[in-house]
Design an enzyme around this catalytic site. Structure first.
Site, PDB file in Angstrom:
ATOM      1  CE1 TYR A 143      43.691  49.624  29.720  1.00 13.64           C
ATOM      2  CE2 TYR A 143      45.941  49.507  30.067  1.00 13.64           C
ATOM      3  CZ  TYR A 143      44.851  49.526  30.621  1.00 13.64           C
ATOM      4  OH  TYR A 143      44.409  49.740  31.797  1.00 13.64           O
ATOM      5  CE  LYS A 188      27.186  50.851  29.220  1.00 18.48           C
ATOM      6  NZ  LYS A 188      26.196  51.003  30.496  1.00 18.48           N
ATOM      7  CG  ASP A 220      26.237  49.564  33.624  1.00 12.65           C
ATOM      8  OD1 ASP A 220      26.154  48.496  33.337  1.00 12.65           O
ATOM      9  OD2 ASP A 220      25.265  50.515  33.231  1.00 12.65           O
ATOM     10  CG  ASP A 244      43.407  48.675  34.805  1.00 10.56           C
ATOM     11  OD1 ASP A 244      44.229  48.101  35.415  1.00 10.56           O
ATOM     12  OD2 ASP A 244      43.049  50.013  34.755  1.00 10.56           O
ATOM     13  CG  ASP A 248      42.978  48.404  40.967  1.00 13.53           C
ATOM     14  OD1 ASP A 248      43.701  47.294  40.283  1.00 13.53           O
ATOM     15  OD2 ASP A 248      43.873  49.426  40.913  1.00 13.53           O
TER      16      ASP A 248
HETATM   17  C1  IPM Z   1      47.827  46.945  35.957  1.00 11.24           C
HETATM   18  C2  IPM Z   1      48.353  48.586  35.627  1.00 11.24           C
HETATM   19  C3  IPM Z   1      48.605  48.764  34.271  1.00 11.24           C
HETATM   20  C4  IPM Z   1      47.718  48.723  33.388  1.00 11.24           C
HETATM   21  C5  IPM Z   1      49.252  50.110  34.249  1.00 11.24           C
HETATM   22  C6  IPM Z   1      50.700  50.220  35.309  1.00 11.24           C
HETATM   23  C7  IPM Z   1      49.761  50.245  32.690  1.00 11.24           C
HETATM   24  O1  IPM Z   1      47.169  49.203  36.364  1.00 11.24           O
HETATM   25  O2  IPM Z   1      48.580  46.014  35.535  1.00 11.24           O
HETATM   26  O3  IPM Z   1      46.602  46.625  36.166  1.00 11.24           O
HETATM   27  O4  IPM Z   1      46.585  49.716  33.581  1.00 11.24           O
HETATM   28  O5  IPM Z   1      47.345  47.580  32.694  1.00 11.24           O
HETATM   29 MN    MN Z   2      45.435  48.243  37.013  1.00 13.17          MN
END
Ligand code: IPM
Ligand code: MN
Length: 339
Positions: A143, A188, A220, A244, A248
């Site tokens: 990042y 990884k 993975d 990240d 999700d």
């Molecule tokens: C998160 C979001 C952020 C990230 C974006 C909005 C920059 O997806 O907080 O998970 O990738 O960290």
């Molecule tokens: Mn995110």
């Protein structure tokens, strides 16, 4: 009670709508317990770009530096997503804020509410005993490494320094000690040099935490294990990018990304935000799920050591879930509005 200043950054998309519900929660508890909380609103993201030309205005950063805690809604706007050449982007506001405040540890707990498990795309028996927390490194890695853009190529450097790994690993080990005493490093290391550094440091540190069992998974495999056998996890420690992605993924276990809260911690500052993004398709429709924001405030109150108000939030959320007082992401018949 001591004055507690909260900087409120509603941001973009559904951010202002979920934050409005969070503020109702704070105000109700502020009154009930006389918490002496002071709120101050600031701009960030696309909203800030449209008004000031900057994704993180100086006044916002100053307000956050002075605050005891920051509550953030969401960042992102589709008009930037499809414009790869935009020089100023909403996400830069959040990334700059994380970097400036040195919020190196992003803590994302995944705790399931049993009465919602039927909603998950995962079989109910697989979801039993799922209680995990992701410790995602937040101010390093791909990042923030050097970026290059050329006509025919582009690159993002993934660099980690030992101290960046040590400081978050320490928090993750300590969290594991207070939980189920298991730590899984997701990396990884079969391919990436930076992952091998993570592995070496975590291996070295593990001798200081003999009561914690350490497990190592390639990312993975980890993404697969998270779906096949999620209850094997306790604390997951991982880098910025992998964290990240898997957070999700982990949110799906609970049935909706709209339920997942988070806290980001650094040297002096603490920031609380729902894990879901700005969800532009839902913006302005009053349909977003405010529970991730409300549960982020619960995390904030626990860190403030406001145990009774935090417990109130949790029981109110459980009450809504048990009574089916839910937004449309969680229930089909008679969903309630965000507000
Ligand atoms: C998160 C979001 C952020 C990230 C974006 C909005 C920059 O997806 O907080 O998970 O990738 O960290
Ligand atoms: Mn995110």
């Amino acid at each position: 009670m001591d004055l507690k200043k909260i900087a409120v950054l509603a941001g973009d998309g559904i951010g202002p709508e979920v934050i409005a519900q969070g503020l109702k929660t704070i105000e109700a508890l502020n009154k009930k317990y006389d918490l002496n909380i002071e709120l101050e609103n600031h701009l960030i993201g696309a909203t800030a770009i449209f008004k000031t030309g900057q994704a993180l205005p100086t006044s916002t950063l100053d307000g956050c530096l002075k605050a005891d805690a920051i509550l953030l809604g969401a960042i992102g706007d589709p008009s930037f997503d499809n414009n790869p050449d935009a020089l100023i982007r909403p996400e830069q506001g959040l990334l700059a804020l994380r970097k400036e405040l040195q919020l190196f540890a992003n803590i994302r707990p995944v705790k399931l509410f049993p009465s919602l498990s039927y909603l998950s795309v995962i079989k109910e028996q697989v979801l039993q005993n799922v209680d995990l927390v992701i410790y995602r490194e937040l101010t390093g890695g791909i990042y923030f490494g050097q970026k290059e853009k050329n006509t025919h190529s582009a690159s993002d450097l993934c660099i980690y320094h030992d101290y960046e790994i040590e400081r978050i690993a320490k928090l993750a080990f300590e969290a594991a000690q207070k939980r189920k005493r298991k730590l899984t490093l997701v990396d990884k290391a079969n391919v990436l040099e930076s992952s091998r550094l993570w592995r070496r440091i975590v291996q070295e540190m593990s001798t200081d935490f003999p009561d914690v069992t350490v497990d190592y998974l390639f990312v993975d495999n980890a993404t697969m294990q998270l779906i096949l056998n999620p209850s094997q996890f306790d604390v997951i420690l991982t880098s910025n990018m992998f964290g990240d992605i898997i957070s999700d993924e982990a949110s799906v276990l609970g049935g909706s990304l709209g339920m997942l809260p988070s806290a980001s911690k650094g040297k002096n500052s603490k920031l609380y935000e729902p894990v879901h993004g700005s969800y532009p398709q839902a913006a302005g429709k009053d349909i977003a799920n405010p529970l991730a924001t409300i549960l982020s405030i619960e995390m904030m109150f626990r860190d403030f050591n406001l145990v009774a108000p935090a417990n109130d939030i949790l029981s109110a959320v459980e009450h809504c879930i048990d009574q089916g007082i839910l937004t449309q992401d969680l229930i089909r018949t008679n969903p309630v509005k965000c507000s």
